[in-house]
Design an enzyme around this catalytic site. Structure first.
Site, PDB file in Angstrom:
ATOM      1  CB  SER A 207      -0.966  -0.004   1.187  1.00  0.00           C
ATOM      2  OG  SER A 207      -0.278  -0.226   2.403  1.00  0.00           O
ATOM      3  CG  HIS A 264      -1.164   4.200   3.679  1.00  0.00           C
ATOM      4  ND1 HIS A 264      -2.412   3.967   4.216  1.00  0.00           N
ATOM      5  CD2 HIS A 264      -0.681   2.984   3.328  1.00  0.00           C
ATOM      6  CE1 HIS A 264      -2.677   2.672   4.181  1.00  0.00           C
ATOM      7  NE2 HIS A 264      -1.633   2.061   3.658  1.00  0.00           N
TER       8      HIS A 264
END
Length: 285
Positions: A207, A264
């Site tokens: 991610s 992230h």
């Protein structure tokens, strides 16, 4: 650059619509005035022939240029897509192998070789080895390998789907080696940021890399528009909204597991930076 003459037209001919069409198609060109005529130039003979054909079809330009100029071709099969996106497929293949070997994070005997910090299980606790000790022992791969670790099928499926979507775009526009460099770079940044935020803990997944690829495509497209990086409407907004939801702590409160927010954010910032550099270079070119 060595310019190739495409055509000569009287000054009375309005090239405005056709010039706008070339700009929208990102075709490199220039127009000069010589001996009472306007001359259209492009960098290569092959491009010159394509531009001549395009002018024969749409001398006044065309508002539906994307539809009008798109060649009719068969959609490539699965094997064809793999050949065209071999680096994207290779990264996903390695990710699947790691998922199988680690049993999606449940096989601690193999998992500890790939985590950011080496660890040993003592009773109900994981005891982590200091990162610098592992690096001093030559275990430099730990800086990157957490990007390959996934915890659960949903985690793997979602990340794999988005990497296939974004990775192919970058590979098509900038090549497989560049995609690998970007993926490793975003993985490194996101892992380091996550470690600085959470300290000794188990984390992993693509991610952080995905947010890096998203930021790269997003900023690059703003500066130097290209069909490859033109994402469907709402994708960037959706991903940013999801990032804000994760930062709010709602996901943790609902019991869906801990979110690597540091990874992230680190990946997104790094991706925006590379997109800025790449977009500016492409725009100058």
């Amino acid at each position: 650059m060595s310019a190739v003459e495409v055509m000569r037209l009287p000054l009375a001919v309005d090239l405005g619509g056709f010039v706008s069409l070339l700009r929208r198609l990102n075709v490199p060109f220039r127009v000069s005035e010589e001996s009472g005529e306007q001359v259209l130039w492009v960098p290569s003979p092959q491009l010159a022939e394509e531009v001549r054909t395009l002018y024969q079809r749409f001398p006044e330009g065309d508002p539906d240029f994307a539809l009008a100029t798109e060649p009719v071709r068969r959609s490539p099969g699965f094997v064809g897509q793999l050949r065209a996106s071999w680096m994207t497929a290779a990264v996903l293949l390695v990710t699947l192998v790691v998922a199988a070997v680690t049993l999606l994070g449940n096989n601690l005997a193999t998992l500890h070789w790939l985590t950011f910090q080496e660890f040993q299980v003592e009773g109900d606790y994981a005891v982590f080895t200091p990162l610098m000790e592992s690096l001093a022992a030559g275990q430099w791969w730990r800086l990157f390998t957490p990007m390959l670790i996934h915890f659960g099928w949903l985690h793997l499926a979602m990340n794999g789907m988005w990497y296939w979507e974004l990775g192919r775009r970058i590979e098509y526009r900038q090549g497989g080696p560049m995609l690998l460099v970007l993926s490793l770079g975003f993985g490194l940044v996101s892992n380091v940021v996550q470690f600085s935020v959470s300290g000794a803990s188990l984390f992993g997944g693509l991610s952080g890399v995905l947010y890096g690829l998203l930021g790269h495509c997003w900023i690059f497209q703003l500066l130097a528009p290209t069909p490859a990086f033109r994402l469907p409407r709402g994708v960037v907004a959706m991903m940013l909204i999801w990032l804000l939801i994760c930062l709010s702590g709602v996901i943790d409160l609902l019991g869906f597991g801990s979110i690597a927010n540091g990874a992230h954010i680190g990946g997104l910032v790094a991706g925006c930076a590379t997109g800025l550099i790449g977009g500016l270079l492409a725009r100058r070119g």
